[in-house]
Design a protein around this motif. Structure first.
Motif, PDB file in Angstrom:
ATOM      1  N   THR A 187       0.829  -1.152  -0.127  1.00 43.25           N
ATOM      2  CA  THR A 187      -0.017  -0.042   0.104  1.00 43.25           C
ATOM      3  C   THR A 187       1.036   1.181   0.087  1.00 43.25           C
ATOM      4  O   THR A 187       1.580   1.477   0.733  1.00 43.25           O
ATOM      5  CB  THR A 187      -1.011  -0.020   1.370  1.00 43.25           C
ATOM      6  N   THR A 188       0.604   1.984  -0.737  1.00 44.57           N
ATOM      7  CA  THR A 188       1.299   3.566  -0.779  1.00 44.57           C
ATOM      8  C   THR A 188       0.709   4.418  -0.189  1.00 44.57           C
ATOM      9  O   THR A 188      -0.488   4.167   0.225  1.00 44.57           O
ATOM     10  CB  THR A 188       1.668   3.882  -2.535  1.00 44.57           C
ATOM     11  N   GLU A 207       0.510   5.387 -10.455  1.00 49.54           N
ATOM     12  CA  GLU A 207       0.450   4.911 -11.762  1.00 49.54           C
ATOM     13  C   GLU A 207       1.378   3.741 -12.183  1.00 49.54           C
ATOM     14  O   GLU A 207       2.768   3.975 -11.719  1.00 49.54           O
ATOM     15  CB  GLU A 207       0.554   6.206 -12.753  1.00 49.54           C
ATOM     16  N   LEU A 208       1.170   2.601 -12.541  1.00 53.90           N
ATOM     17  CA  LEU A 208       2.254   1.590 -12.248  1.00 53.90           C
ATOM     18  C   LEU A 208       2.270   0.905 -13.943  1.00 53.90           C
ATOM     19  O   LEU A 208       1.228   0.880 -14.430  1.00 53.90           O
ATOM     20  CB  LEU A 208       1.701   0.103 -11.545  1.00 53.90           C
ATOM     21  N   HIS A 258      -5.310  -7.092  -7.114  1.00 57.35           N
ATOM     22  CA  HIS A 258      -5.118  -7.719  -5.735  1.00 57.35           C
ATOM     23  C   HIS A 258      -6.025  -7.190  -4.827  1.00 57.35           C
ATOM     24  O   HIS A 258      -6.729  -6.121  -4.923  1.00 57.35           O
ATOM     25  CB  HIS A 258      -3.690  -7.076  -5.133  1.00 57.35           C
ATOM     26  N   THR A 259      -6.351  -7.959  -3.893  1.00 58.40           N
ATOM     27  CA  THR A 259      -7.603  -7.801  -2.731  1.00 58.40           C
ATOM     28  C   THR A 259      -7.229  -6.305  -2.084  1.00 58.40           C
ATOM     29  O   THR A 259      -6.100  -6.247  -1.871  1.00 58.40           O
ATOM     30  CB  THR A 259      -7.681  -8.801  -1.791  1.00 58.40           C
ATOM     31  N   GLY A 260      -8.227  -5.647  -2.011  1.00 58.51           N
ATOM     32  CA  GLY A 260      -8.000  -4.183  -1.531  1.00 58.51           C
ATOM     33  C   GLY A 260      -7.753  -3.240  -2.308  1.00 58.51           C
ATOM     34  O   GLY A 260      -7.792  -1.965  -2.040  1.00 58.51           O
ATOM     35  N   ASN A 261      -7.549  -3.688  -3.601  1.00 56.93           N
ATOM     36  CA  ASN A 261      -7.109  -2.433  -4.845  1.00 56.93           C
ATOM     37  C   ASN A 261      -8.671  -2.108  -5.227  1.00 56.93           C
ATOM     38  O   ASN A 261      -8.923  -2.571  -6.356  1.00 56.93           O
ATOM     39  CB  ASN A 261      -6.437  -2.982  -5.752  1.00 56.93           C
ATOM     40  N   THR A 262      -9.166  -1.394  -4.310  1.00 58.71           N
ATOM     41  CA  THR A 262     -10.494  -0.893  -4.769  1.00 58.71           C
ATOM     42  C   THR A 262     -10.469   0.434  -5.766  1.00 58.71           C
ATOM     43  O   THR A 262      -9.513   1.158  -5.683  1.00 58.71           O
ATOM     44  CB  THR A 262     -11.543  -0.891  -3.434  1.00 58.71           C
ATOM     45  N   GLY A 301      -3.947   3.038  -3.845  1.00 60.00           N
ATOM     46  CA  GLY A 301      -2.585   2.719  -3.437  1.00 60.00           C
ATOM     47  C   GLY A 301      -2.326   1.242  -3.178  1.00 60.00           C
ATOM     48  O   GLY A 301      -1.264   1.013  -2.598  1.00 60.00           O
ATOM     49  N   LYS A 302      -3.195   0.318  -3.246  1.00 61.68           N
ATOM     50  CA  LYS A 302      -2.906  -0.986  -3.028  1.00 61.68           C
ATOM     51  C   LYS A 302      -2.800  -1.630  -4.257  1.00 61.68           C
ATOM     52  O   LYS A 302      -3.554  -1.432  -5.167  1.00 61.68           O
ATOM     53  CB  LYS A 302      -4.309  -1.724  -2.345  1.00 61.68           C
ATOM     54  N   TYR A 303      -1.607  -2.612  -4.333  1.00 67.59           N
ATOM     55  CA  TYR A 303      -1.325  -3.121  -5.656  1.00 67.59           C
ATOM     56  C   TYR A 303      -0.390  -4.346  -5.546  1.00 67.59           C
ATOM     57  O   TYR A 303       0.057  -4.232  -4.245  1.00 67.59           O
ATOM     58  CB  TYR A 303      -0.565  -2.157  -6.558  1.00 67.59           C
ATOM     59  N   ILE A 304      -0.191  -5.157  -6.356  1.00 67.05           N
ATOM     60  CA  ILE A 304       0.597  -6.212  -6.241  1.00 67.05           C
ATOM     61  C   ILE A 304       2.046  -6.017  -7.534  1.00 67.05           C
ATOM     62  O   ILE A 304       1.884  -5.608  -8.120  1.00 67.05           O
ATOM     63  CB  ILE A 304      -0.056  -7.456  -6.933  1.00 67.05           C
TER      64      ILE A 304
END
Length: 150
Positions: A5-6, A11-12, A32-36, A90-93
């Motif tokens: 989480t950032t 932007e990725l 990923h879970t939580g990347n809403t 801000g949530k990512y894999i």
């Protein structure tokens, strides 16, 4: 592979090229879970000019997400491009070292080894979307394209 989480939006992206001239029809990323929230996919020239953008819809809670571009975008053989997506949660894999020692080939597509034509595993902290121009630890962020030959 890890999740993180950032401090806000990010932007990725992935730097890639095709061995043949063709079209980018869609943008994909692994959620990923939580990347809403709303996610926006973008295709850029290597120098950062925006070539196309689309907003993801009907996303699942996790797994691969895909958004079609309104009009397929022509890409030229052996020319570098960047595909990216914006997550405001801000949530990512990601995966450390994914591009450290070699690039990745999938059919006519090739994702650059870090340091080859710039870095790979690109990111930029932003809440409104911007060309990802930084790299760290040769990370891969699981973002790619749907490509068809000309």
């Amino acid at each position: 592979t890890y999740d993180t989480t950032t401090r806000g939006g990010v932007e990725l992206g992935t730097r890639f090229r095709a061995s043949t001239t063709g079209y980018i029809k869609a943008i994909r990323f692994y959620k990923h879970t939580g990347n809403t929230g709303t996610h926006v996919g973008s295709l850029w020239s290597a120098s950062g000019s925006l070539l196309g953008r689309a907003t993801f819809s009907n996303e699942t809670a996790t797994g691969w997400q895909e958004v079609k571009l309104a009009t397929p975008i022509k890409v030229t053989a052996n020319t570098w491009y960047v595909v990216s997506y914006l997550t405001k949660s801000g949530k990512y894999i990601g995966q450390n070292g994914m591009f450290a020692s070699s690039g990745l080939t999938n059919g006519p597509l090739y994702a650059a080894r870090d340091g080859e034509s710039g870095g790979n595993g690109l990111y930029r902290f932003t809440s409104s979307g911007a060309f990802p121009n930084r790299t760290s630890s040769s990370q891969g962020y699981w973002v790619d394209v749907v490509y068809v030959n000309q």
